[in-house]
Motif scaffolding. Structure first.
Motif, PDB file in Angstrom:
ATOM      1  N   ASP A   1      12.879 -23.963  49.463  1.00 52.21           N
ATOM      2  CA  ASP A   1      11.755 -23.207  50.096  1.00 52.21           C
ATOM      3  C   ASP A   1      12.304 -22.661  51.229  1.00 52.21           C
ATOM      4  N   ILE A   2      13.483 -23.021  51.827  1.00 52.74           N
ATOM      5  CA  ILE A   2      13.973 -22.628  53.118  1.00 52.74           C
ATOM      6  C   ILE A   2      15.367 -21.733  52.944  1.00 52.74           C
TER       7      ILE A   2
ATOM      8  N   LYS B   1      31.111 -24.165  58.162  1.00 50.61           N
ATOM      9  CA  LYS B   1      31.426 -23.195  56.733  1.00 50.61           C
ATOM     10  C   LYS B   1      30.166 -23.463  56.052  1.00 50.61           C
ATOM     11  N   PHE B   2      29.785 -24.939  55.819  1.00 45.01           N
ATOM     12  CA  PHE B   2      28.883 -24.811  54.848  1.00 45.01           C
ATOM     13  C   PHE B   2      27.542 -24.581  55.511  1.00 45.01           C
ATOM     14  N   PHE B   3      27.378 -24.374  56.911  1.00 42.88           N
ATOM     15  CA  PHE B   3      26.076 -24.043  57.568  1.00 42.88           C
ATOM     16  C   PHE B   3      25.812 -22.703  57.348  1.00 42.88           C
ATOM     17  N   GLN B   4      27.314 -21.898  57.360  1.00 44.46           N
ATOM     18  CA  GLN B   4      27.316 -20.379  57.100  1.00 44.46           C
ATOM     19  C   GLN B   4      26.984 -20.065  55.705  1.00 44.46           C
ATOM     20  N   ILE B   5      27.528 -20.504  54.761  1.00 46.68           N
ATOM     21  CA  ILE B   5      27.286 -20.126  53.368  1.00 46.68           C
ATOM     22  C   ILE B   5      26.018 -20.449  52.760  1.00 46.68           C
ATOM     23  N   SER B   6      25.684 -21.542  53.410  1.00 49.69           N
ATOM     24  CA  SER B   6      24.126 -22.029  52.856  1.00 49.69           C
ATOM     25  C   SER B   6      23.249 -21.169  53.327  1.00 49.69           C
ATOM     26  N   GLY B   7      23.409 -20.339  54.622  1.00 47.10           N
ATOM     27  CA  GLY B   7      22.571 -19.598  55.363  1.00 47.10           C
ATOM     28  C   GLY B   7      21.805 -20.534  56.262  1.00 47.10           C
ATOM     29  N   MET B   8      22.114 -21.614  56.623  1.00 49.91           N
ATOM     30  CA  MET B   8      21.529 -22.516  57.563  1.00 49.91           C
ATOM     31  C   MET B   8      21.854 -21.774  58.896  1.00 49.91           C
ATOM     32  N   SER B   9      22.899 -21.243  59.176  1.00 46.05           N
ATOM     33  CA  SER B   9      23.245 -20.770  60.656  1.00 46.05           C
ATOM     34  C   SER B   9      22.316 -19.565  60.997  1.00 46.05           C
TER      35      SER B   9
END
Length: 109
Positions: free
Chosen positions: A5-6, A29-37
């Motif tokens: 949902d996010i 890198k995970f935060f960037q690729i997943s869009g969390m950043s």
């Protein structure tokens, strides 16, 4: 509410693909690729709430090793080295657990 949902399911899948091999997980890198950043502080708090499996308000080392599985049930478990590195980077007060503020600071620095 669920993570999809996010976060975009395709971004989550890409982030998980990037760290399939043991000891290849990089939180930043995970935060960037997943869009969390790219998410707001309130969205990150909601993500944190979803990731906090026992709803204690913290993500402890035992929960952290299953971090990837919170995004997809078939994902691998983080290695001991990955878990300890992730914890050390986001545990700003040295209490052995990560609070929502710790995740926010870690993502944005």
């Amino acid at each position: 509410m669920s993570l999809t949902d996010i976060l975009s399911p395709s971004d989550i899948a890409a982030a998980l693909r990037d760290c399939q091999a043991p000891d290849s997980f990089s939180p930043k890198k995970f935060f960037q690729i997943s869009g969390m950043s790219k998410k707001t502080s309130s969205q990150l708090k909601e993500i944190f709430r979803i990731l906090d499996n026992d709803q204690s308000g913290f993500i402890e080392e035992d929960e952290l090793k299953y971090f990837l599985q919170r995004f997809e049930c078939g994902a691998r478990v983080l290695t001991t080295a990955e878990t300890k590195t992730f914890l050390a980077a986001a545990d700003h007060d040295g209490d052995g657990k990560i609070g929502a503020e710790g995740i926010n600071l870690f993502i944005y620095r």
